[in-house]
Design an enzyme around this catalytic site. Sequence first.
Site, PDB file in Angstrom:
ATOM      1  N   GLU A  46      -2.483 -13.609   3.258  1.00  0.00           N
ATOM      2  CA  GLU A  46      -1.131 -13.299   4.140  1.00  0.00           C
ATOM      3  C   GLU A  46      -0.609 -14.960   4.128  1.00  0.00           C
ATOM      4  OE1 GLU A  46       0.612 -10.897   4.600  1.00  0.00           O
ATOM      5  OE2 GLU A  46      -0.988  -9.432   4.312  1.00  0.00           O
ATOM      6  N   ILE A  90     -13.042   1.542  -1.720  1.00  0.00           N
ATOM      7  CA  ILE A  90     -14.559   2.006  -1.329  1.00  0.00           C
ATOM      8  C   ILE A  90     -14.637   3.077  -0.591  1.00  0.00           C
ATOM      9  CG2 ILE A  90     -16.900   1.302  -0.696  1.00  0.00           C
ATOM     10  CD1 ILE A  90     -16.366  -1.744  -1.137  1.00  0.00           C
ATOM     11  N   GLY A 149      -1.801 -13.115  -3.596  1.00  0.00           N
ATOM     12  CA  GLY A 149      -1.324 -12.036  -2.842  1.00  0.00           C
ATOM     13  C   GLY A 149      -2.801 -11.772  -2.156  1.00  0.00           C
ATOM     14  N   LYS A 195      -6.442  -0.767  10.070  1.00  0.00           N
ATOM     15  CA  LYS A 195      -7.906  -1.166  10.779  1.00  0.00           C
ATOM     16  C   LYS A 195      -7.700  -1.697  12.153  1.00  0.00           C
ATOM     17  CE  LYS A 195      -7.840  -3.766   7.633  1.00  0.00           C
ATOM     18  NZ  LYS A 195      -6.710  -4.248   6.586  1.00  0.00           N
ATOM     19  N   VAL A 237       0.895  -1.219  -0.031  1.00  0.00           N
ATOM     20  CA  VAL A 237      -0.138  -0.230   0.252  1.00  0.00           C
ATOM     21  C   VAL A 237       1.026   1.151  -0.082  1.00  0.00           C
ATOM     22  CG1 VAL A 237      -1.739   1.155   1.165  1.00  0.00           C
ATOM     23  CG2 VAL A 237      -1.898  -1.247   1.178  1.00  0.00           C
ATOM     24  N   ASP A 241     -10.141  -9.789  10.708  1.00  0.00           N
ATOM     25  CA  ASP A 241     -10.206  -8.442   9.734  1.00  0.00           C
ATOM     26  C   ASP A 241     -11.589  -7.845   9.728  1.00  0.00           C
ATOM     27  OD1 ASP A 241      -8.458  -6.947   7.589  1.00  0.00           O
ATOM     28  OD2 ASP A 241     -10.493  -7.650   6.671  1.00  0.00           O
ATOM     29  N   GLY A 258      -5.910  -4.038  -1.930  1.00  0.00           N
ATOM     30  CA  GLY A 258      -5.188  -4.133  -3.036  1.00  0.00           C
ATOM     31  C   GLY A 258      -4.384  -2.823  -2.763  1.00  0.00           C
ATOM     32  N   LYS A 300     -13.127  -4.166  11.074  1.00  0.00           N
ATOM     33  CA  LYS A 300     -13.857  -3.170  10.181  1.00  0.00           C
ATOM     34  C   LYS A 300     -15.437  -2.834  10.570  1.00  0.00           C
ATOM     35  CE  LYS A 300     -11.003  -4.606   6.191  1.00  0.00           C
ATOM     36  NZ  LYS A 300     -10.923  -5.526   5.139  1.00  0.00           N
TER      37      LYS A 300
END
Length: 379
Positions: free
Chosen positions: A173, A119, A170, A88, A11, A184, A285, A188
């Site tokens: 992980e 998004i 990818g 996050k 990122v 995860d 991504g 969020k």
Amino acid sequence: MKIALLGCGVVGGGVLDICDKRSDLELSYILVRRPRPELGGRAVTDVNTIINDVSVDTVVEVMGGLHPAYEYVVQAMKAGKNVVTANKHLVAHYYCELTQLAREQGVAFRCTPAVGGGIPWLVNLERVLRLDEVTAFSGIMNGTTNFILDAMHTDGSDFAEVLKLAQELGYAEADPSADIDGLDIQRKCIITANVAFGCCLSEEDVPVFGIRTVTAADIKAAESMNGVCKMLAFGSNAGGKLSVYVEPSFVPVGELEAAVSTNRNVISFETALTGKESFCGQGAGRFPTAYNAVADCLDIASGVHGFYTDTMKPAKPDNSAEKHPYYVRFEGRDAWLDSVTIAPCGDGVITGDLPVSEMHAWAARAKAADPALFIAGII
């Protein structure tokens, strides 16, 4: 605007690429843990170089993890610098502390890329909250689990096979626990609930069941009910009753969530004035996530201050009023499960309407007897 970047992985590299193509954003420093000669003179290994430079007004944190990201973000805020983060885990774990510190220091704190990747989810929540009250939200918030479940439905792949493919592409992980165990999406979900409902939740407040144990038989069970298995987050605050949880769900074919393929996300909120609005796109991504990190910087440069909401009411979810049937695959006999079962279904059973809190509490205990246990809410 002068920016310092903490981390330059997938990122961070995207943020660097985007910033270097713009004349209004100057990326002055890049904090790295090891030598990166290709980054030139901007690469630094001491965060104090960034903290002590008064010309840097915004720090973009894309390191991931809790530490030292937490310490660096706190230092940046105390030095009067705005913070943008895609982390996050950091935001969910230290939500109350970091939002309060940002307010005390008079700096902007933005985390749009932390929920939904590319998004623009949190900024749209912020916008709708100016005029309306969010009563509920739900959706697919993790691309890895959606990729796995979609492949199991479309290709008949087994879980281990498609997880390996997700890692090769990818999407997952080397240690996929945060994705497949639902952590995860839980984080969020917590951030979304905190913004949408003006509260401050912690991880222990939000029950979660992941897809680590899903099998081809469970996928066939969903299809036998004309459904698709999806990993979903839910939140509602109707009539002052707060409910927030994360679980696999059998979604009827024809519903929006059932049609979302590969690693895409879809998240929806409901309000009194607008009804249901949905946002679909790449939830992770390099460039989708980096896009929202840079967009946060541009928002700050244009005058956006603070967080997405100033409201943080003390609250604790009560999932006992939220009821629906469940599909349960459990090896062995259990008196409680027998008492709530209404029909067999493949390798599992279908229950009657059950409180979410009761099912998740039972599942947490039942894992000891059957580590391969799988549950899914039936929508």
